[in-house]
Scaffold this active site. Structure first.
Site: not given
Ligand code: IVH
Length: 706
Positions: A63-64, A140, A142, A204, A321, A463
Site C-alpha cells: 500500500y505504501d 446493560e 451491549k 468499549e 451478568k 398520470c
C-alpha cells in the site's frame, strides 16, 4: 511484524495475497501504475477494503508503495494533483508496527443467545451450580464498538490495548489517550475506596450515531470512502498510526468489565465495581440495571430491543451478568467465555444482498424515486426485498449498478436504505442504470424543474401513478381515515378510471365497487360506510389530505385553527399566511397557488356538494399544568418519540416550540441535550427531566399515555 498482528487481531486471513513463505505474492502487479487516475482509484479501493470492510487485500508495504508512486508522479506533474487525490488526505499513513501486548488475564468473549428460551436455559444451568442461592443480574446494553483494555498504575493511565486474539492485543496507548471521555489520571470524585495500585478496566470504544453521521458526511464532502457503521469507524480510528488523526475522530469510551486489579479487595459485586469506576471518573454504560429475577432481566432486554434506535449509540444486544463476584467465582469460566455472563443478541440491522433491479416509482407530486429491488434478505428482524435509493444522484454517489452486492441497513421503523456497494464482489457483468427519459407509468417526458434540484418529475397531473398515490395519501389514517381504501382497491379504481380525483371517491356507488376484483358484499358495505364517515372529518385533516406541497400535519392544523373554515383560508393572502409564526414564505406561496387553481375551486365545490365538513371544530382545550405553556424539548427521550411528546403537549393545551427564548416556560432535557439546554441555562429557564415531564403528563386529565 505489524501486519501479522493485524491479522491476529481481526481473526481474518489475507489468503489471497500471502504466499506460503509469508511473503506477499506478486499478485498485484498493476498495469498502468503510472497513470494517476488508475493509481488513485486503486488506492481508494484499498482504503475502502482496509477502513470500511476491515478486509485488507494487500500488505501495508504494498500500500505504501502505491502511495509513494502516486506522490512521485504528482511531484513531477503538480498540475495533475486533484483535490480528492489520496495524497491530499491525512489518513494515508497506515499502521504496521503496533507493539504486541500480552494480556495479564485473557480478554474473553461472551456466549451469544438469541431467544428468551436460551436466556432461561443459561439461568437454569447457573442454578444447578448455585443451588438455592438468590441471584441478582446486572443487565446493560451491549455496545457495538471495539473492545479495549485500559491499565492504570497508581491511578495514572499507562497502557491502552486492543483485544487481539484475547491472549495478545496491540499497544494503542497514544491513540487511546486522545479519547476525551477516558481520564488520564483516576481521581476520586466522590466518597469511595482508595485507588488500587493496579487497576485495569475493559470496555468499549465507540462513536455516537450522531457524530458518526457528521463524520461520514465530512468524508462524503471530501469524496472519500464512507464507513459502513460506527464500529468500523471506531476500529479504523484506533488503528491510526498518527494519534493526531485519531484525536480528530469523535471516539468515546465506556467501561464494562475489568482485568487485573492489584491492591485491596475493593468490590464484591459488579454493581459495586461500576460504582467505584464512576467515583474515579470513568464512564460506565448508561441504563445499566440490577434485576432481581430472570423475568425482570428478560423484560429489560426486550425493552431495549424495541428501543435500541432511541439510544444515542449503536447496540447489538444486551449483556447479562451475575452481580455477585462470589457467585461468579463459583460459576467460573469455560475456555472461551465466563459462565456467569451471556450476551442476548438482537437481529443485525445491516445485511448484504444482491440488487436485482432498479425500478422507478412515481410519487403523488410526480417526483420520480428510484427503488432497488433486492434478493430478499433478513435485516433488523424483517425480510427486506425493496429499498429506496432516494434520488438519481444517490445512484451516482453510491456508484450502484444492477447486479451489485450491496450493504443495506434498516434502523427501527425507518425504510431500509442501501448504504454502499461491496465492490470487491463485482464480476464485470453489472449493468449501469440509465435515467429514464419518460415516466414509466404514463410515458410523459420527464422534467427537472430547476437545474439545482436533484429530483426529476413526471409533469402530467393525470398520470395514473400520481393519482393513485394522492388517493392513498388522502385516505390514510392521519388524513381522511378511509378504512378499506388501500393499495389494491385504489389501483383498480384508477385503472378502471372510476376515480380521477378526490371528489370522485364520494360518488362511488355499491354497484361500481362490485365491478372490482375480489370485492365481496361485506367489504363493499364497509368501504361505503367509511367513505361516508370520512365526510365528518375536521378541516385540518382535509387540508392535510389534499397533499398541498410543503403543508404537513402540523401546518394543516395551525391553518384550520387560525382560519376556521375553508372559505376563509381560500381568501388568505401570502401576507395573511406569513403573519402566522409557523408558516414560512415557501409554504405560504404553495398554499396560495393551490387555492388559486381553478381545479381546486371545482374540487372544493364538488366536495361541499357531497356533504364534506369544511370547518374546524373548536377544540375545548383540556386544562392542565401545561395549558398555555411554551415547552421546548432537547436531547433524546427514552419513553416516546419527540413528535409524540409534542402532540401530548398540544393535547394538554400547551405549545411545543423548537427554539428557546425568554418566553419559554420550561425545557425538557432528554439524553445528550444540545445547545438549547445551554441557552435555557443562560436565560434562567426552568429545566426538567423526562421523568418529571412524565409526572406532569400523568397528573393531567384523561390523556392516554402510550
Ligand atoms: S462484559 C468476558 N459488557 O462484547 C467479557 N461486554 O463477546 C465480559 N461488549 O468484545 C465483557 N458491550 O467488549 C461486556 N456491556 C458490555 C459490553 C460488552 C460490548 C463487548 C465486549 C466483548 C464482546 C463480548
Amino acid at each position: 511484524m505489524g501486519t501479522v498482528l493485524i491479522l491476529r487481531m481481526k481473526g481474518k486471513k489475507l489468503k489471497s495475497v500471502w504466499s506460503h513463505s509469508g511473503q506477499p505474492k506478486e499478485k498485484n502487479s498493476h498495469k498502468n501504475q503510472n497513470r494517476p487516475h488508475t493509481l488513485r482509484e486503486e488506492i481508494r479501493h484499498h482504503d475502502y477494503m482496509y477502513y470500511v470492510m476491515n478486509q485488507p487485500e494487500i500488505s501495508d508495504t504494498e500500500y505504501d508503495g502505491l502511495i509513494k508512486k502516486l506522490e512521485e508522479y504528482e511531484k513531477k506533474y503538480p498540475e495533475s494533483v486533484t483535490e480528492d487525490s489520496p495524497t491530499q488526505r491525512i489518513i494515508g499513513q497506515r499502521t504496521n508496527e503496533f507493539a504486541p501486548v500480552k494480556h495479564a488475564t485473557p480478554m474473553l468473549s461472551l456466549t451469544n443467545t438469541y431467544s428468551e428460551e436460551e436466556i432461561r436455559e443459561w439461568d437454569k444451568r447457573a442454578n444447578k451450580i448455585l443451588g438455592n442461592e438468590k441471584k441478582e443480574y446486572i443487565v446493560e446494553p451491549k455496545i457495538d464498538g471495539v473492545s479495549c483494555a485500559l491499565r492504570y498504575e497508581k491511578g495514572k493511565f499507562v497502557l491502552g490495548a486492543t483485544r487481539g486474539d484475547g491472549e495478545t492485543g496491540e499497544d494503542i496507548t497514544p491513540n487511546v489517550k486522545t479519547i476525551r471521555s477516558m481520564p488520564l489520571t483516576l481521581t476520586k470524585v466522590s466518597e469511595s475506596t482508595d485507588i488500587p495500585n493496579l487497576f485495569e478496566v475493559r470496555g468499549e470504544v465507540y462513536i455516537t450515531k450522531k457524530e458518526f453521521k457528521e463524520f461520514n458526511e465530512k468524508i462524503k464532502q471530501r469524496g472519500g470512502a464512507l464507513f459502513a457503521n460506527p464500529r468500523n469507524a471506531s476500529a479504523g480510528s484506533l488503528r491510526q498510526k498518527n494519534p493526531l488523526v485519531t484525536a480528530q475522530r469523535p471516539l468515546n469510551f465506556f467501561v464494562h468489565s475489568y482485568g487485573v486489579i492489584e491492591g485491596k479487595k475493593v468490590f464484591d459485586s459488579e454493581w459495586e465495581f461500576l460504582r467505584i469506576c464512576k467515583s474515579y471518573n470513568l464512564r460506565t454504560i448508561d441504563n445499566t440495571k440490577v434485576c432481581k429475577s430472570i423475568d425482570e432481566t428478560i423484560d429489560y432486554c426486550k425493552k431495549y430491543e424495541k428501543e435500541r434506535d432511541a439510544l444515542p449509540y449503536a447496540i447489538d444486544g444486551m449483556v447479562i451478568k451475575i452481580n455477585s463476584i462470589a457467585q461468579q467465582k463459583k460459576l467460573g469460566w469455560t475456555m472461551k467465555s465466563p459462565r456467569w455472563a451471556i450476551a442476548y443478541k438482537f437481529s443485525a440491522i445491516q445485511a448484504t444482498t444482491t440488487l436485482k433491479n432498479i425500478v422507478v416509482q412515481v410519487g403523488r407530486t410526480g417526483i420520480l424515486t428510484p427503488v432497488a429491488e433486492l434478493e430478499p434478505v433478513e435485516c433488523g428482524g424483517v425480510l427486506i426485498s425493496r429499498s429506496t435509493l432516494h434520488n438519481f444522484d444517490e445512484i451516482k454517489r453510491l456508484d450502484v449498478r444492477i447486479g451489485d452486492t450491496v450493504l443495506i441497513e434498516r434502523a427501527g421503523e425507518v425504510i431500509p436504505k442501501v448504504v454502499m456497494v461491496v465492490k470487491t464482489k463485482r464480476t464485470g457483468n453489472e449493468k449501469i442504470f440509465k435515467l429514464p427519459e419518460r415516466c414509466p407509468e404514463c410515458n410523459s417526458v420527464i422534467v427537472k424543474e430547476k437545474e439545482e434540484e436533484v429530483a426529476y418529475r413526471c409533469p402530467n397531473p393525470s398520470c395514473p401513478a400520481q393519482i393513485a398515490r394522492s388517493l392513498l395519501h388522502f385516505a390514510k389514517r392521519e388524513a381522511m381515515d378511509i378504512e378499506g381504501l388501500g393499495d389494491a382497491v385504489v389501483e383498480q379504481l384508477v385503472e378502471k378510471k372510476m376515480v380521477k380525483d378526490f371528489a370522485d371517491i364520494y360518488s362511488l356507488k355499491e354497484n361500481d365497487l362490485a365491478k372490482l376484483e375480489l370485492f365481496k358484499d361485506k367489504k363493499i358495505e364497509n368501504l361505503i360506510k367509511s367513505i361516508n364517515e370520512s365526510k365528518k372529518r375536521s378541516l385540518s385533516r382535509l387540508l392535510y389530505a389534499f397533499g398541498i406541497r410543503h403543508v404537513g400535519e402540523k401546518a394543516s392544523s395551525v391553518l384550520a385553527e387560525k382560519f376556521g373554515t375553508i372559505d376563509n383560508l381560500t381568501k388568505a393572502s401570502i401576507e395573511d399566511l406569513t403573519s402566522i409564526p409557523e408558516i414560512g414564505p415557501v409554504m405560504a406561496e404553495s398554499i396560495v397557488n393551490f387555492f388559486n387553481q381553478e381545479e381546486t375551486d371545482k374540487l372544493i365545490k364538488r366536495l361541499k356538494q357531497s356533504g364534506l365538513n369544511m370547518e374546524e371544530e373548536i377544540k375545548e382545550k383540556k386544562s392542565s399544568s401545561l395549558t398555555d405553556r411554551k415547552i421546548v424539548f432537547t436531547g433524546e427521550l427514552k419513553s416516546m418519540t419527540r413528535s409524540d411528546a409534542e402532540k401530548l403537549v398540544h393535547e394538554l393545551g400547551g405549545d411545543a416550540t423548537s427554539n428557546v427564548s425568554k418566553n419559554t416556560d420550561f425545557v425538557v432535557a432528554g439524553e445528550n441535550p444540545g445547545s438549547k439546554l445551554t441557552k435555557a441555562k443562560k436565560l434562567n429557564i426552568k429545566i426538567i427531566s423526562e421523568e418529571e415531564f412524565l409526572e406532569i403528563i400523568k397528573k393531567s386529565p384523561s390523556i392516554p399515555l402510550f
